[in-house]
Motif scaffolding. Structure first.
Motif, PDB file in Angstrom:
ATOM      1  N   TRP A 155       0.811  -1.221   0.000  1.00 38.61           N
ATOM      2  CA  TRP A 155       0.000   0.000   0.000  1.00 38.61           C
ATOM      3  C   TRP A 155       0.848   1.277   0.000  1.00 38.61           C
ATOM      4  CZ3 TRP A 155      -4.918   0.775  -1.252  1.00 38.61           C
ATOM      5  CH2 TRP A 155      -5.756  -0.351  -1.325  1.00 38.61           C
ATOM      6  N   SER A 174      -7.961  -1.123  -4.843  1.00 35.95           N
ATOM      7  CA  SER A 174      -8.901  -1.825  -3.975  1.00 35.95           C
ATOM      8  C   SER A 174      -8.187  -3.003  -3.326  1.00 35.95           C
ATOM      9  CB  SER A 174     -10.102  -2.325  -4.790  1.00 35.95           C
ATOM     10  OG  SER A 174     -10.978  -3.098  -3.987  1.00 35.95           O
ATOM     11  N   VAL A 195      -6.217   1.465   3.668  1.00 32.61           N
ATOM     12  CA  VAL A 195      -7.035   2.182   2.686  1.00 32.61           C
ATOM     13  C   VAL A 195      -7.162   3.649   3.074  1.00 32.61           C
ATOM     14  CG1 VAL A 195      -9.344   2.365   1.680  1.00 32.61           C
ATOM     15  CG2 VAL A 195      -8.278   0.114   1.948  1.00 32.61           C
ATOM     16  N   GLY A 199      -5.046   4.696   0.322  1.00 37.23           N
ATOM     17  CA  GLY A 199      -5.952   4.268  -0.737  1.00 37.23           C
ATOM     18  C   GLY A 199      -6.848   5.357  -1.273  1.00 37.23           C
TER      19      GLY A 199
END
Length: 442
Positions: A155, A174, A195, A199
């Motif tokens: 990430w 995602s 996220v 994200g």
């Protein structure tokens, strides 16, 4: 510098004359389409934006520099809503020995554990993005394997790549993990934190028919509601008609009165349902506001594979039936040179060409170009992407093909890609750049 066949005038304003564009992808111009859904147009480009869209011949000749495209098809830069940048190009070091779905799962898991450092993931992602950009992609949504230590590796690497590519390719991501992991509070906390930190407000997982599927879906939907996330699922990637998690997702969306966007990928087993079951599931999908993306190249590669046995079906979902019911439908690249798909180049012109053949899109309406442009842009919440629009950046793919059969009969390797009205260098990165990650001497 490789820019394709068309040379653009070195002027702040110029005209692209005698183009054919899919009418379904034009905004801000009153144009008539032929029986193939193509409209003959001229475009006026000024300061990198599309200033005017007119029927061909309506812009006065000589008013500004012009490029005559001689009836060639023009597309907006395209939108790839389902890819796996973190897996891309690992095939040379981790091939799928039997080509099966289980083989892909185990091979990727082993490679991820052994090799997916931040440097490895970043290098392969960047290579893939340079490839997609050269082919004419404007936006992508990638899935990020989100299990164990990889959450903390991939990430942050993705967030860095997204920032580096801003202005060239708009990126979304995602998370990807099995539905059963949603039942683990610690795992969900780690994914949601990733996220939020790195994200784009999207949550999701792979769904399959576990006994606790509805409880797992409730956890995911509740987390999405609490955090204002959209949802993106891998769904029923199997030829088992008993796999009906798509219906469970629709039921959960209705149960939670979910108002965000939901995108479901694959949905292969829907095509193998009895007619009455298929109709019921599709009606729920439409009512729940779910969009569906088919991945024809990857699914045809994996589905119904057996040693020494000819496959009996194409592996794709009931896309025509979904579209006829009013469900937004699209197609996308999926995997690239990894154990789930040994081939591919993140070229949406190829995906549209092969998807047309695999899904037999060619005799079912003239607007299927939207499936790699306007429709995925809308599903991703990207305003102004995937269309040729007055006032929008002149981000275009110019071809010499004058109709669909010419477009789909050749790879269009001589296409010109414009970003803000200027041709880009279309030189593709050399696979040798990745040799040091594959255990090969460079």
């Amino acid at each position: 510098m490789t820019t394709g066949f068309a040379r653009m005038p070195d002027a702040p304003a110029f005209r692209l004359a005698e183009l054919r564009a899919p009418a379904c992808l034009i905004e801000g111009g009153e144009v008539a389409a032929d029986r193939n859904g193509l409209a003959r147009i001229d475009l006026v480009i000024a300061e990198g934006r599309t200033e005017r869209i007119e029927p061909a011949g309506m812009v006065a000749a000589g008013a500004m520099p012009a490029v005559d495209l001689d009836g060639g098809i023009v597309l907006p830069r395209l939108v790839d809503c389902h890819v796996h940048l973190d897996k891309g190009h690992i095939w040379p070091r981790s091939p799928n020995r039997d080509g099966t779905f289980p083989g892909a799962l185990t091979t990727v898991a082993a490679d991820r554990e052994a090799n997916w450092s931040a440097e490895d993931v970043r290098a392969r992602m960047d290579f893939s993005l340079r490839t997609a950009f050269a082919h004419g992609t404007a936006a992508m949504r990638t899935h990020i394997d989100s299990v164990g230590k990889q959450i903390g590796i991939s990430w942050p690497a993705y967030a860095e790549i997204r920032a580096e590519w801003a202005g060239r390719i708009a990126l979304q991501a995602s998370p990807l993990f099995g539905a059963d992991a949603a039942l683990d509070p610690a795992h969900m906390a780690a994914v949601i934190a990733a996220v939020k930190a790195h994200g784009d407000g999207i949550l999701g997982c792979v769904t399959y028919m576990i006994p606790e599927l509805d409880r797992a879906l409730d956890i995911l939907f509740q987390a999405a509601i609490e955090n204002g996330f959209d949802l993106d699922f891998h769904v029923d990637e199997t030829n088992d008609p008993a796999a009906r998690s798509l219906e469970h997702i629709a039921d959960a969306a209705l149960r939670h009165r979910f108002s965000g966007k939901i995108l479901c990928g694959h949905c292969c087993s829907l095509a193998l349902q009895a007619p009455e079951d298929e109709a019921r599931i599709i009606a729920k999908v439409r009512e729940a506001g779910i969009a569906v993306v088919s991945l024809p190249l990857c699914n045809m590669y994996l589905q119904d594979r057996g040693v020494g046995r000819t496959p009996r079906w194409r592996g794709v979902t009931a896309l025509h039936e979904l579209k006829a019911a009013g469900v937004p439908v699209m197609i996308a690249s999926d995997n690239t040179r990894d154990p789930f798909y040994a081939y591919g180049d993140l070229d949406l012109v190829e995906v549209l060409r092969e998807g047309t053949r695999i899904l037999q899109l060619d005799h079912s309406g003239p607007d299927w170009a939207a499936a790699v442009a306007r429709t995925p842009a809308e599903a991703m919440g990207l305003r102004g992407a995937g269309v040729i629009a007055v006032g929008a950046p002149a981000d275009l793919i110019l071809t010499r093909a004058r109709d669909w059969t010419e477009l789909f009969s050749r790879p269009q390797a001589d296409r010109t890609v414009l970003v803000a009205g200027r041709p880009i260098d279309r030189t593709l990165p050399d696979y040798r750049e990745l040799d040091h990650l594959m255990g090969r001497a460079s």
